[in-house]
Design a protein around this motif. Structure first.
Motif, PDB file in Angstrom:
ATOM      1  N   GLY A  34       1.282  -1.185   0.242  1.00 27.36           N
ATOM      2  CA  GLY A  34      -0.159  -0.071  -0.356  1.00 27.36           C
ATOM      3  C   GLY A  34       0.502   1.110   0.192  1.00 27.36           C
ATOM      4  O   GLY A  34       0.256   1.981  -1.010  1.00 27.36           O
ATOM      5  N   TYR A  35       2.058   1.027   1.045  1.00 24.53           N
ATOM      6  CA  TYR A  35       2.610   2.134   0.848  1.00 24.53           C
ATOM      7  C   TYR A  35       3.688   2.571  -0.562  1.00 24.53           C
ATOM      8  O   TYR A  35       3.581   3.633  -1.032  1.00 24.53           O
ATOM      9  CB  TYR A  35       4.034   1.918   1.887  1.00 24.53           C
ATOM     10  CG  TYR A  35       4.913   3.226   1.770  1.00 24.53           C
ATOM     11  CD1 TYR A  35       4.993   4.200   3.145  1.00 24.53           C
ATOM     12  CD2 TYR A  35       6.004   2.885   1.499  1.00 24.53           C
ATOM     13  CE1 TYR A  35       5.465   5.332   2.852  1.00 24.53           C
ATOM     14  CE2 TYR A  35       7.098   3.820   1.545  1.00 24.53           C
ATOM     15  CZ  TYR A  35       6.617   5.214   2.124  1.00 24.53           C
ATOM     16  OH  TYR A  35       7.673   6.234   2.569  1.00 24.53           O
ATOM     17  N   LEU A  36       3.890   1.275  -1.772  1.00 30.71           N
ATOM     18  CA  LEU A  36       4.332   1.775  -2.031  1.00 30.71           C
ATOM     19  C   LEU A  36       3.459   2.250  -3.463  1.00 30.71           C
ATOM     20  O   LEU A  36       3.858   3.043  -4.027  1.00 30.71           O
ATOM     21  CB  LEU A  36       4.765   0.520  -2.545  1.00 30.71           C
ATOM     22  CG  LEU A  36       6.521  -0.455  -1.793  1.00 30.71           C
ATOM     23  CD1 LEU A  36       6.874  -1.378  -2.851  1.00 30.71           C
ATOM     24  CD2 LEU A  36       7.216   1.315  -2.035  1.00 30.71           C
ATOM     25  N   LEU A  37       2.436   1.511  -3.413  1.00 28.55           N
ATOM     26  CA  LEU A  37       1.284   2.700  -4.267  1.00 28.55           C
ATOM     27  C   LEU A  37       1.218   4.009  -4.133  1.00 28.55           C
ATOM     28  O   LEU A  37       1.156   4.514  -5.620  1.00 28.55           O
ATOM     29  CB  LEU A  37      -0.153   1.248  -3.970  1.00 28.55           C
ATOM     30  CG  LEU A  37       0.373   0.089  -4.913  1.00 28.55           C
ATOM     31  CD1 LEU A  37      -0.921  -1.282  -4.602  1.00 28.55           C
ATOM     32  CD2 LEU A  37       0.912  -0.122  -6.196  1.00 28.55           C
ATOM     33  N   VAL A  38       0.569   4.530  -3.395  1.00 27.78           N
ATOM     34  CA  VAL A  38       0.163   5.330  -2.853  1.00 27.78           C
ATOM     35  C   VAL A  38       1.455   6.564  -3.003  1.00 27.78           C
ATOM     36  O   VAL A  38       1.137   7.704  -3.233  1.00 27.78           O
ATOM     37  CB  VAL A  38      -0.092   5.657  -1.178  1.00 27.78           C
ATOM     38  CG1 VAL A  38      -0.259   6.895  -1.068  1.00 27.78           C
ATOM     39  CG2 VAL A  38      -1.183   4.814  -0.649  1.00 27.78           C
ATOM     40  N   GLY A  39       3.058   6.037  -2.451  1.00 31.50           N
ATOM     41  CA  GLY A  39       4.042   6.632  -2.796  1.00 31.50           C
ATOM     42  C   GLY A  39       3.924   6.718  -4.373  1.00 31.50           C
ATOM     43  O   GLY A  39       4.426   8.202  -4.569  1.00 31.50           O
ATOM     44  N   GLY A  40       3.652   5.484  -5.648  1.00 28.46           N
ATOM     45  CA  GLY A  40       3.946   6.272  -6.687  1.00 28.46           C
ATOM     46  C   GLY A  40       2.849   7.140  -7.635  1.00 28.46           C
ATOM     47  O   GLY A  40       2.655   8.070  -7.502  1.00 28.46           O
ATOM     48  N   ALA A  41       1.163   6.976  -6.352  1.00 27.72           N
ATOM     49  CA  ALA A  41       0.847   8.070  -6.821  1.00 27.72           C
ATOM     50  C   ALA A  41       0.847   9.561  -6.402  1.00 27.72           C
ATOM     51  O   ALA A  41       0.927  10.460  -6.625  1.00 27.72           O
ATOM     52  CB  ALA A  41      -0.687   7.483  -6.322  1.00 27.72           C
ATOM     53  N   CYS A  42       1.521   9.413  -5.734  1.00 22.82           N
ATOM     54  CA  CYS A  42       2.150  10.473  -4.792  1.00 22.82           C
ATOM     55  C   CYS A  42       3.150  10.991  -5.851  1.00 22.82           C
ATOM     56  O   CYS A  42       3.194  12.680  -6.091  1.00 22.82           O
ATOM     57  CB  CYS A  42       2.597  10.164  -3.091  1.00 22.82           C
ATOM     58  SG  CYS A  42       2.985  11.927  -2.524  1.00 22.82           S
ATOM     59  N   ILE A  43       3.823  10.594  -6.153  1.00 22.82           N
ATOM     60  CA  ILE A  43       4.973  10.873  -7.795  1.00 22.82           C
ATOM     61  C   ILE A  43       4.543  11.971  -8.540  1.00 22.82           C
ATOM     62  O   ILE A  43       4.778  12.719  -9.206  1.00 22.82           O
ATOM     63  CB  ILE A  43       6.114  10.242  -7.281  1.00 22.82           C
ATOM     64  CG1 ILE A  43       7.003   9.452  -6.490  1.00 22.82           C
ATOM     65  CG2 ILE A  43       6.911  10.483  -8.685  1.00 22.82           C
ATOM     66  CD1 ILE A  43       7.644   8.467  -6.310  1.00 22.82           C
ATOM     67  N   ALA A  44       3.045  10.946  -8.803  1.00 29.51           N
ATOM     68  CA  ALA A  44       3.267  11.308  -9.869  1.00 29.51           C
ATOM     69  C   ALA A  44       2.092  12.466 -10.367  1.00 29.51           C
ATOM     70  O   ALA A  44       1.884  13.571 -10.701  1.00 29.51           O
ATOM     71  CB  ALA A  44       1.729  10.128 -11.014  1.00 29.51           C
ATOM     72  N   TRP A  45       1.301  12.762  -8.845  1.00 31.96           N
ATOM     73  CA  TRP A  45       0.370  14.173  -8.177  1.00 31.96           C
ATOM     74  C   TRP A  45       1.446  14.772  -8.506  1.00 31.96           C
ATOM     75  O   TRP A  45       1.178  16.289  -8.417  1.00 31.96           O
ATOM     76  CB  TRP A  45      -0.218  12.714  -7.422  1.00 31.96           C
ATOM     77  CG  TRP A  45      -1.403  13.945  -7.014  1.00 31.96           C
ATOM     78  CD1 TRP A  45      -1.598  14.991  -5.325  1.00 31.96           C
ATOM     79  CD2 TRP A  45      -1.927  14.704  -7.362  1.00 31.96           C
ATOM     80  NE1 TRP A  45      -2.962  15.417  -5.374  1.00 31.96           N
ATOM     81  CE2 TRP A  45      -3.137  16.064  -6.842  1.00 31.96           C
ATOM     82  CE3 TRP A  45      -2.664  14.574  -8.692  1.00 31.96           C
ATOM     83  CZ2 TRP A  45      -4.157  16.690  -6.929  1.00 31.96           C
ATOM     84  CZ3 TRP A  45      -4.321  15.263  -8.812  1.00 31.96           C
ATOM     85  CH2 TRP A  45      -4.501  16.480  -8.620  1.00 31.96           C
ATOM     86  N   PHE A  46       2.191  15.087  -7.646  1.00 29.98           N
ATOM     87  CA  PHE A  46       3.113  15.997  -7.915  1.00 29.98           C
ATOM     88  C   PHE A  46       3.724  16.418  -8.626  1.00 29.98           C
ATOM     89  O   PHE A  46       3.964  18.007  -9.475  1.00 29.98           O
ATOM     90  CB  PHE A  46       4.584  15.305  -7.171  1.00 29.98           C
ATOM     91  CG  PHE A  46       4.400  15.678  -5.264  1.00 29.98           C
ATOM     92  CD1 PHE A  46       3.467  15.243  -3.414  1.00 29.98           C
ATOM     93  CD2 PHE A  46       5.143  16.994  -4.553  1.00 29.98           C
ATOM     94  CE1 PHE A  46       3.677  15.235  -2.750  1.00 29.98           C
ATOM     95  CE2 PHE A  46       4.802  17.644  -3.299  1.00 29.98           C
ATOM     96  CZ  PHE A  46       3.855  16.702  -2.889  1.00 29.98           C
ATOM     97  N   THR A  47       4.296  15.683  -9.628  1.00 29.87           N
ATOM     98  CA  THR A  47       4.564  15.966 -10.690  1.00 29.87           C
ATOM     99  C   THR A  47       3.710  16.647 -11.618  1.00 29.87           C
ATOM    100  O   THR A  47       4.060  18.163 -12.323  1.00 29.87           O
ATOM    101  CB  THR A  47       5.061  15.095 -11.750  1.00 29.87           C
ATOM    102  OG1 THR A  47       6.095  14.213 -11.161  1.00 29.87           O
ATOM    103  CG2 THR A  47       5.972  14.852 -12.921  1.00 29.87           C
ATOM    104  N   VAL A  48       2.360  16.324 -11.883  1.00 30.21           N
ATOM    105  CA  VAL A  48       1.236  17.035 -12.551  1.00 30.21           C
ATOM    106  C   VAL A  48       0.623  18.371 -11.765  1.00 30.21           C
ATOM    107  O   VAL A  48       0.821  19.411 -12.437  1.00 30.21           O
ATOM    108  CB  VAL A  48       0.180  16.068 -11.901  1.00 30.21           C
ATOM    109  CG1 VAL A  48      -0.953  17.255 -12.813  1.00 30.21           C
ATOM    110  CG2 VAL A  48       0.305  14.723 -13.000  1.00 30.21           C
TER     111      VAL A  48
END
Lengths: 416, 396
Positions: A77-91
């Motif tokens: 879950g941490y990795l998935l949320v972390g991946g989403a977080c990276i994408a969201w920050f980039t956007v």
């Protein structure tokens, strides 16, 4: 005892510590990322970067959960949320700062570090390498997908890869350290065990020595000084009792089991044995106070009093002595006083064997202390003290029983 | 007796205040190669980064100061973590951190006005890794304090260099980018040190309980053995005369003479037993356990100081002396315990001589020397002529 971690635990313990270190570093990265967002939002209020916090908060929450109750489910879950977080920050960064998305953005780099620093969910070098690698793949994949989707050019960022290499090398070094084998550990364990057994043996030897002194040596001295002919009353019984004690095994029992007899009875028996009918003892105080002391300690305390009386009988040249018993809330005491010829109380094993072995060492072994005052021609006073709530005399494990272990034998404190 | 139940394990500070090298010296000893590697890597990193960004250097003098501070700090790190050296003192640790602070300041001054990107500076990274290298040797609490100090310094230097940055950003962001490397790696160092100490403390508690149980199981056997040896040895001579007198209820001249003679003999035995020092007992025990070795062992401890040492201190002495006897080619071992003039605990000197060069014994004893280094206040290992001399003093 700093025996150190045994070989089979050294690697897993170090890996676990590295996992915790990774989580702490990830937390610091997330806090730094949050600080960046808050700073930007505060100093550039026209921007709307605050939505970045929406995914940052659950990521921090999952990290806390991972640290407190580590599990594969939470880690994934941490990795998935972390991946989403990276994408969201980039956007958000691309949209609000109006820049082309880059793979080496500082804030996104902090999030990538937090994802890679998952390190693992428990001990195990190989598993840690796998989790760290999974973190790198998630971070870079997420970043690459978003950058390409936003029309940017993706290339491998040196920061995350360097961090991954660093972590993997660190984990590999743990493996090397394990292979080096902690060759000192077995030697230390053997030494610790042998030292403990030596202490145990020493305790029994001191007890045996004191017993030999109190019984056999005293009896031989009595016989050597006895007039030719029938034994004086009491001596024969005392010798027979001592012989029974010596060949018996009761003295081996060191558990502090409460005695069946009362303190009064034990005190009377001690008086009878020590005086052998040759010494009149005036007792001041109630022997019942000794009921406050448990079995083995009481027996040793009484033996020490008895030996002081034996010394009076044999050396003082008087037929009378006084025993003063006292008690306070935290100790019991006994003072043995005679008005005999006295002696020079200069400490020394050779001259004061009875005092050293049978009184001082005995009291020290049960947490008490002995003091002796004497002067030639002015009699002798022996003060024995035994604390009722004695703290452990040393950190040695032998203190768990009442055996006379682990205490240095010191000369009696004497005042002329 | 209503004596309070003693704790099994030695009293220790909590995991925040403990130093791993005191708790598990072997962990510190085994971390030494990693520490050296890190130290050399940091110097290399700084050198390469400076070469790559040579255009940003505005002051060669400050660059020289930076490099001198860096090399000094790393030399101190390598020197103070040597297995055969005493552990870090508080003073040398403070000196180390102040050198790191000086290095960061000098590094910022060397690129003043031309530092294009604060976040790429090598100095905060070096400080962070230095903090991590200290985890076996300094407490988690101390690491936490210095992490904060270094982060604040690095952050302040980041803000000070904001003017020369290629990107126009709010000043607080330069503080974050300047100090974040120290903060991240420092946090990792603190967590690592605390986790290690917590785990080792937990293990230590269990190890003590197990050791006590093992000795407890052997206790009765030891007691019987002592009874057999001691009582029988002295009783063999005295029992006949005592039994005879008790049976006859009378004393003859022969009984009196024999009793006097036996009493004197037993008294000598008891005096000898009471006067045996711990080192003498250790020597006898070790020799008895190694009948196949022809090692001459001599001891000296006139005041029986070792007797009043703690169990862990005696354990280490026993382990080193035992390993010295087992080392290849050892022919003689001398153990001396003296009162330390400067410290409260005893000083230990172990001299090992053999047919092999002293380096052989040194290699065999290396892990245990690492333990001594962690436990002792002072530890020195030297080769004098054909002997290896290990000296250490207790008294923390």
């Amino acid at each position: 005892m700093p025996l150190g971690l045994p070989p089979h635990l050294a690697s897993s313990t170090t890996t676990l510590a590295l996992v915790r270190a990774g989580h702490a570093a990830a937390a610091a990265s997330l806090v730094a990322a949050m600080a960046v967002v808050l700073t930007l939002q505060t100093t550039l209020p026209d921007l709307a970067v605050w939505p970045a916090l929406i995914v940052l908060v659950p990521m921090i929450g999952l990290l806390v959960l991972l640290e407190r109750t580590p599990s594969t489910f939470i880690a994934v879950g941490y990795l998935l949320v972390g991946g989403a977080c990276i994408a969201w920050f980039t956007v958000i960064g691309s949209a609000q700062l109006e820049v082309t998305p880059r793979n080496d953005d500082f804030t996104v780099g902090l999030l990538k570090a937090a994802v890679i620093l998952i390190v693992g969910v428990g001990p195990g070098i190989a598993r840690c390498v796998l989790w760290t690698t999974a973190g790198l793949l998630v971070a870079e994949t997420s970043s690459a997908v978003v950058i390409v989707a936003l029309g940017g050019v993706w290339g491998p960022a040196p920061g995350p890869i360097t961090l991954w290499v660093f972590l993997v090398l660190g984990l590999a070094s743990l493996q090397l350290r394990r292979l080096q084998a902690r060759t000192a550990i077995p030697a230390l364990y053997r030494a610790a065990r042998d030292e403990m057994l030596a202490e145990t043996r020493r305790g029994f030897e001191r007890r045996a020595t004191a017993l030999v002194h109190d019984t056999m040596l005293n009896d031989l001295a009595l016989i050597a000084q006895h007039d030719e002919g029938p034994l004086r009353p009491g001596i024969g019984d005392a010798v027979r009792a001592d012989l029974a004690t010596l060949v018996g095994e009761e003295w081996l029992i060191d558990e502090a089991s409460p005695s069946e007899r009362s303190a009064h009875a034990e005190f009377e028996r001690m008086l009878a044995d020590a005086t052998a009918g040759e010494l009149t003892v005036v007792v001041a105080g109630d022997p019942g106070i000794l009921n406050r002391v448990d079995g083995h300690a009481r027996a040793e305390f009484l033996r020490a009093i008895g030996q002081a009386l034996v010394n009076v009988r044999r050396h003082a040249g008087v037929t009378e002595a006084e025993v003063v018993l006292g008690a306070q809330h935290d100790e019991v005491s006994a003072m043995v006083v005679d008005a005999g010829r006295g002696f020079d109380p200069t400490p020394g094993v050779e001259g004061r064997l009875g005092v050293g072995l049978s009184i001082v060492a005995r009291l020290e072994a049960i947490g008490g202390e002995a003091q002796l005052w004497s002067r030639v021609g002015s009699g002798t006073t022996v003060m024995l003290r035994l604390p009722l709530a004695a703290p452990p005399v040393s950190p040695d494990p032998f203190d768990i029983d009442d055996g006379p272990d682990a205490r240095p034998q010191s000369a009696p404190e004497v005042t002329a | 007796m209503s004596a309070s139940a003693p704790s099994l394990a030695p009293r220790r500070p909590g995991p925040w205040a403990l130093r791993t090298d005191r708790l598990d010296p072997l962990s510190a000893a085994s971390a030494r190669p990693v520490t050296v590697t890190f130290a050399l890597a940091m110097v290399t990193l700084a050198g390469l980064d400076t070469i790559v960004k040579a255009t940003q250097v505005t002051s060669v003098s400050w660059l020289i100061v930076t490099m001198v501070a860096l090399v000094s700090a790393m030399a101190l790190l390598i020197d103070r973590t040597r297995v055969d050296r005493p552990a870090w003192s508080r003073g040398s640790a403070v000196l180390f951190h102040l050198t790191l602070v000086a290095m960061m300041v000098a590094s910022a001054l060397s690129t003043a006005g031309a530092n294009a990107s604060v976040r790429d500076d090598w100095a905060p990274l070096v400080v962070g890794f230095a903090l991590f290298c200290l985890t076996p040797y300094r407490s988690a609490r101390e690491l936490a304090v210095w992490t904060v100090v270094h982060t604040v310094v690095a952050g302040a230097l980041g803000v000070a260099q904001a003017g020369s940055a290629t990107t126009l950003l709010p000043a607080p962001l330069f503080a974050i980018s300047g100090g974040v490397a120290v903060l991240i790696i420092g946090a990792a160092a603190v967590a690592y040190a605390k986790s290690m100490n917590t785990s080792i403390l937990r293990w230590e508690q269990r190890a003590w309980a197990r050791a006590v149980a093992v000795v407890g199981e052997a206790r009765h056997g030891v007691a019987r053995s002592v009874r057999q040896r001691e009582i029988s040895r002295v009783g063999r001579d005295a029992l006949p005369v005592l039994a005879r007198v008790a049976e006859n209820d009378a004393v003859t001249t022969a009984d009196r003479d024999e009793a006097a003679e036996r009493a004197a003999s037993i008294r000598c035995t008891l005096v000898e037993a009471a006067g045996r020092s711990w080192v003498r007992e250790l020597a006898d025990d070790l020799i008895e356990r190694r009948p196949e070795l022809a090692v001459a062992m001599t001891v000296a401890d006139a005041d029986d100081l070792a007797r009043s040492a703690t169990l862990e201190q005696r354990t280490l002495i026993r382990a080193i002396v035992g390993a010295a006897m087992d080392a290849p080619g050892t022919r003689a071992v001398h153990l001396a315990i003296t009162a330390s003039p400067r410290h409260s605990g005893p000083s230990v000197r172990i001299e090992v001589r053999g047919v092999e060069p002293p380096g052989v014994a040194r290699e065999a004893l290396r892990p245990l020397i690492g333990v001594a280094r962690g436990l002792a206040r002072h530890c020195a290992v030297v080769e004098v002529h054909d002997a290896l001399v290990i000296e250490f003093a207790y008294g923390h």
